[in-house]
Scaffold this motif. Sequence first.
Motif, PDB file in Angstrom:
ATOM      1  N   ALA A 118      37.172  41.796  38.971  1.00 55.76           N
ATOM      2  CA  ALA A 118      36.657  43.098  39.381  1.00 55.76           C
ATOM      3  C   ALA A 118      37.406  44.104  39.949  1.00 55.76           C
ATOM      4  O   ALA A 118      37.359  45.374  39.711  1.00 55.76           O
ATOM      5  N   GLY A 119      38.033  43.422  41.003  1.00 51.24           N
ATOM      6  CA  GLY A 119      38.851  44.522  41.724  1.00 51.24           C
ATOM      7  C   GLY A 119      40.220  44.970  41.027  1.00 51.24           C
ATOM      8  O   GLY A 119      40.347  46.122  41.085  1.00 51.24           O
ATOM      9  N   LEU A 120      40.552  44.016  40.136  1.00 47.69           N
ATOM     10  CA  LEU A 120      41.835  44.391  39.610  1.00 47.69           C
ATOM     11  C   LEU A 120      41.387  45.645  38.508  1.00 47.69           C
ATOM     12  O   LEU A 120      41.908  46.706  38.176  1.00 47.69           O
ATOM     13  N   GLU A 189      36.750  44.827  47.547  1.00 46.05           N
ATOM     14  CA  GLU A 189      35.760  45.641  48.141  1.00 46.05           C
ATOM     15  C   GLU A 189      35.929  47.121  48.135  1.00 46.05           C
ATOM     16  O   GLU A 189      35.004  47.599  47.901  1.00 46.05           O
ATOM     17  N   GLU A 190      37.384  47.347  48.526  1.00 41.93           N
ATOM     18  CA  GLU A 190      37.521  48.828  48.664  1.00 41.93           C
ATOM     19  C   GLU A 190      37.631  49.424  47.039  1.00 41.93           C
ATOM     20  O   GLU A 190      37.032  50.704  47.018  1.00 41.93           O
ATOM     21  N   ALA A 191      37.859  48.915  46.101  1.00 40.08           N
ATOM     22  CA  ALA A 191      37.956  49.457  44.911  1.00 40.08           C
ATOM     23  C   ALA A 191      36.411  49.727  44.560  1.00 40.08           C
ATOM     24  O   ALA A 191      36.163  50.769  43.776  1.00 40.08           O
ATOM     25  N   PHE A 192      35.775  48.926  44.850  1.00 35.22           N
ATOM     26  CA  PHE A 192      34.021  49.311  44.443  1.00 35.22           C
ATOM     27  C   PHE A 192      33.448  50.188  45.411  1.00 35.22           C
ATOM     28  O   PHE A 192      33.032  51.196  44.992  1.00 35.22           O
ATOM     29  N   LEU A 197      32.277  53.942  44.097  1.00 34.43           N
ATOM     30  CA  LEU A 197      30.907  54.431  44.567  1.00 34.43           C
ATOM     31  C   LEU A 197      31.485  55.685  45.455  1.00 34.43           C
ATOM     32  O   LEU A 197      30.598  56.760  45.305  1.00 34.43           O
ATOM     33  N   GLN A 198      32.149  55.644  46.454  1.00 34.99           N
ATOM     34  CA  GLN A 198      32.399  56.780  47.183  1.00 34.99           C
ATOM     35  C   GLN A 198      32.887  58.131  46.686  1.00 34.99           C
ATOM     36  O   GLN A 198      32.387  59.072  46.707  1.00 34.99           O
TER      37      GLN A 198
END
Length: 279
Positions: A118-120, A189-192, A197-198
């Motif tokens: 997911a992160g990739l 986590e940061e990619a999501f 999101l942000q």
Amino acid sequence: MTLSGLALAIVAVWWPAPIGRWPLWALCLLASVLAGLWMGVLSWPALLPLAVFMWLGWRASDVKRSTWWVTTALGLLALALALHAFPWFQRVPVFEAVRLSPDAPAFALFASVDKALAGLGLLAWVCRRCTTWAEAGAMWRQAAPIALASTAVVLGLGVFAHAVHWDPKWPPQAPAFLAVNLLFTCVAEEAFFRGLLQERLMQAWRSAPMGAVLPGLVSAVLFGAVHLGGGWPFALLAGVAGLGYATAYARTRRIEAAILTHFALNATHFLLFTYPARA
């Protein structure tokens, strides 16, 4: 082989030159998936949610193809992968349970292949990244003070709450932990929370009152909420950390700033304080 190939695919996202018609990260991903199927880390049904996720990421990468439902579906599917909603992805043990600090419970590390995938996908398709070394240097000069402040505040609160204390160490498991934490945890986590999101909230609320502040606040609150499994104190600390990561992203609009701020805190916690927490 699966983990190393997946790690290489994540790093290869920053390699700009394609090989033929394919980006290098996609070729590394293909090799990693094939190895995962052969080794039993992935089951054949896992290809369906992975293919749908990558297709949604491709749609979301272009404003002409992206719609609100594409972004929403991409986010929900990324969250499902990160929360291990599909039984066809195995967690790969990195090291067995070991007591890293004298007063902490034993800690075992697993690499979650579904979360890393997911992160990739998010990193490759939707995250704003640095494209030159000069841009990366400017990003880090802006993000470094935020990373230092976030690390000091969160770990200071942890010491004040008696959750951790000073415990410098370099255990044999350190290289594996740092690599997995950076590439499979911080990136995902940061990619999501920041890259998807942000960033999308910043675009949607750019003309709204508090539009520069609310997206980061929302991402931080949700980041804390997903850590409620560790209890309220841990979730509150995660929320405070999320504010730091969100600030680094808002200041630079580059995903590397949030990833490196996140990793700086996690690495400092692991190497210099009780890990994972006092029993």
